[in-house]
Design an enzyme around this catalytic site. Structure first.
Site, PDB file in Angstrom:
ATOM      1  CG  HIS A 326      -1.352   1.428   1.348  1.00  0.00           C
ATOM      2  ND1 HIS A 326      -2.522   1.855   0.767  1.00  0.00           N
ATOM      3  CD2 HIS A 326      -1.342   2.243   2.477  1.00  0.00           C
ATOM      4  CE1 HIS A 326      -2.813   3.171   1.261  1.00  0.00           C
ATOM      5  NE2 HIS A 326      -2.317   3.132   2.218  1.00  0.00           N
ATOM      6  CG  HIS A 331       0.802   6.615   0.855  1.00  0.00           C
ATOM      7  ND1 HIS A 331      -0.114   7.548   0.926  1.00  0.00           N
ATOM      8  CD2 HIS A 331       0.291   5.575   1.650  1.00  0.00           C
ATOM      9  CE1 HIS A 331      -1.095   7.341   1.895  1.00  0.00           C
ATOM     10  NE2 HIS A 331      -0.715   6.067   2.184  1.00  0.00           N
ATOM     11  CD  GLU A 371      -4.318   6.491   3.107  1.00  0.00           C
ATOM     12  OE1 GLU A 371      -4.567   5.612   2.138  1.00  0.00           O
ATOM     13  OE2 GLU A 371      -3.266   6.433   3.852  1.00  0.00           O
ATOM     14  CB  SER A 390      -2.190   0.427  -3.010  1.00  0.00           C
ATOM     15  OG  SER A 390      -2.936   0.803  -1.965  1.00  0.00           O
TER      16      SER A 390
END
Ligand SMILES: [Fe+2]
Length: 506
Positions: A326, A331, A371, A390
């Site tokens: 993730h 990110h 997010e 992701s």
């Protein structure tokens, strides 16, 4: 005393779970909400207390002499030597309650060298007189000894401690027990002893890490690399039609410069070095999901707390907790973008020293932007949030007709209910990163209150608290040479290179 309190080595306990949170299935935002709720419930005002002189560490010294009265119920960091072991911790907490105190934070650690007892590090909100009685009771009942470590209040800086230098992030590593495979029966690794041991071994790196050290490489197994490869391949397949251009560009550069690809998991130190070159962000290893306050604070220093372990192989498309797939896929390509990095730092700076209610709102804003954010690209909608980028399933859901998509408006977004058990029912759509950043800054200016102003100094990786006009003047002086250089450059463009026709200057 502070050096002995190497918090990163503490065996972490969760404040929320200790305080009776009904489920471990919660997230960054839920944790912030829960802390706020508990503090409201336990908030009380007593009429008498004794003020503790600042700067003293030993309780016997602190409570000697005549002490002035105050109505405040300040926060105090203390260490309790648990003479009855961890089993006695429950009695200690009951004693806190008996003395009208509130535990704002709790950690335990194993016996240190030269000591046979476990220790508990607590942040207590308690009147001074009550703290004195609490200390006496601890001794009388044989539960332990107490030492005051630090008063949280700093002159002119409000009552909430926050990191002021990047090295202070060594004290911002408080992990929640949410989704821990050792504790959560819903975690896919709960019954997998080998996975739990592996997860724990990798997390040890984060517990031992100190700012400035190199991040040790993880020796990823073929199975872990296989899990990474499955996700990476799918993300790449969907990227042209689902992900924003900045993400795709970031991933492309990572492939060229760091060796991103489906056949190897990038190492955190290499990725951190890359980010420092691109946007000034850097990584520090995290052992799990951090508290909202600690996680957001790290962003203020352009530090991203990044897990290093890999999700359980039984479900490559989903991890109930953050994992390196993730972080590294979702990110990192975004943090490589200077505009996005600046916005992320803005959230972090806004969080320093603010109330729990404001932390909750900032965590929610983080949730629906960094997010799970969506943005416009021409007539298309694309994902820029890491939780979407992701997750193969959720990115397709977000861009389908199923969820509602609202225009990004911080006032609305900050209080939006969210979903962490399933896909989000609601997403927020921004015009661009510039749009997100401008609206966020406006929101902070109008809504986030704290009794001081701050400025980030990138030369010394420090947050400067502006407590006087003189401090502000000093900060302006520091910027003066940069402003002069920019002014000269603009003059050069306008008068020498003939850009005058296209540029309007106020
Ligand atoms: Fe994340």
């Amino acid at each position: 005393m502070n050096s002995a309190l190497s918090r990163a080595r503490f065996a972490i306990k969760s404040y929320s779970v200790d305080q009776g949170y009904p489920s471990r299935r919660r997230s960054l935002v839920d944790d912030a909400k829960f802390e706020t709720q508990k503090k409201r419930e336990l908030s009380m005002v007593l009429n008498e207390s004794i003020e503790v002189p600042a700067g003293l560490e030993l309780i016997n010294e602190v409570f000697s002499g005549d002490l002035p009265k105050t109505d405040a119920r300040p926060s105090t960091h203390v260490v309790v030597t648990l003479k009855k072991g961890v089993e006695g911790l429950g009695q200690v907490l009951n004693l806190v309650e008996t003395h009208r105190g509130h535990v704002a934070h709790l950690e335990t650690r194993q016996p240190q060298a030269g000591c046979v007892h476990y220790e508990a590090f607590l942040t207590l909100e308690m009147q001074r007189l009550d703290l004195l009685e609490f200390t006496k009771s601890l001794t009388l009942e044989g539960l332990g000894d107490l030492r005051i470590v630090k008063e949280i209040s700093a002159a002119g800086a409000g009552d909430i401690w926050f990191p002021s230098h990047i090295t202070d992030l060594d004290f911002c590593t408080h992990v929640l027990t949410k989704f821990e495979p050792d504790l959560d029966s819903d975690h896919p690794g709960f019954n997998d002893i080998a996975y739990r041991a592996r997860r724990k071994k990798i997390a040890e790196v984060a517990f031992d890490y100190k700012e400035g050290q190199l991040i040790p490489d993880a020796d990823y197994t073929p199975d872990e690399v296989k899990t990474w490869g499955i996700v990476y391949t799918e993300v790449k397949r969907l990227a042209p039609t689902h992900s924003c251009a900045e993400f795709n560009r970031g991933l492309e550069i990572l492939e060229q410069e760091v060796g991103y690809g489906p056949h190897a998991i990038p190492q955190l130190q290499a990725v951190s070095d890359f980010l420092k070159r691109k946007s000034g962000f850097r990584l520090r290893p995290a052992s799990g999901l951090l508290t909202a306050r600690d996680f957001l604070a790290s962003l203020a220093f352009r530090v991203f707390q990044c897990t290093q372990y890999v999700r359980h192989p039984s479900n490559p498309d989903h991890s109930p907790e953050p994992d390196c797939i993730h972080e590294l896929i979702g990110h990192i390509p975004m943090f490589a973008n200077p505009q996005f990095a600046e916005f992320s730092q803005d959230i972090g700076l806004a969080s320093l020293g603010v109330s729990d209610e404001d932390i909750e709102k900032l965590a929610t804003l983080y949730w629906f932007t960094v997010e799970f954010g969506l943005c416009k690209e021409g007539s298309n909608i694309r994902a820029y949030g890491a939780g979407l980028l992701s997750s193969i399933g959720e990115i397709q859901h977000a861009l389908s007709s199923k969820p509602s998509v609202l225009p990004f408006d911080p006032e609305t977004t900050a209080v939006q209910k969210y979903q962490d058990q399933d896909y989000q029912p609601t997403y927020f759509l921004a015009e661009s990163f510039l749009d997100v950043q401008a609206k966020f800054r406006d929101y902070v200016q109008k809504n986030i209150r704290r009794p001081f102003s701050i400025l980030y100094d990138p030369y010394i990786n420090s947050v400067i608290i502006l407590t006087s006009p003189q401090e502000v003047c000093k900060a302006i002086d520091k910027l003066q040479s940069q402003i002069s250089a920019l002014y000269l450059a603009m003059q050069d463009f306008i008068f020498t290179k003939g850009f005058m026709k296209t540029i309007q200057i106020d």
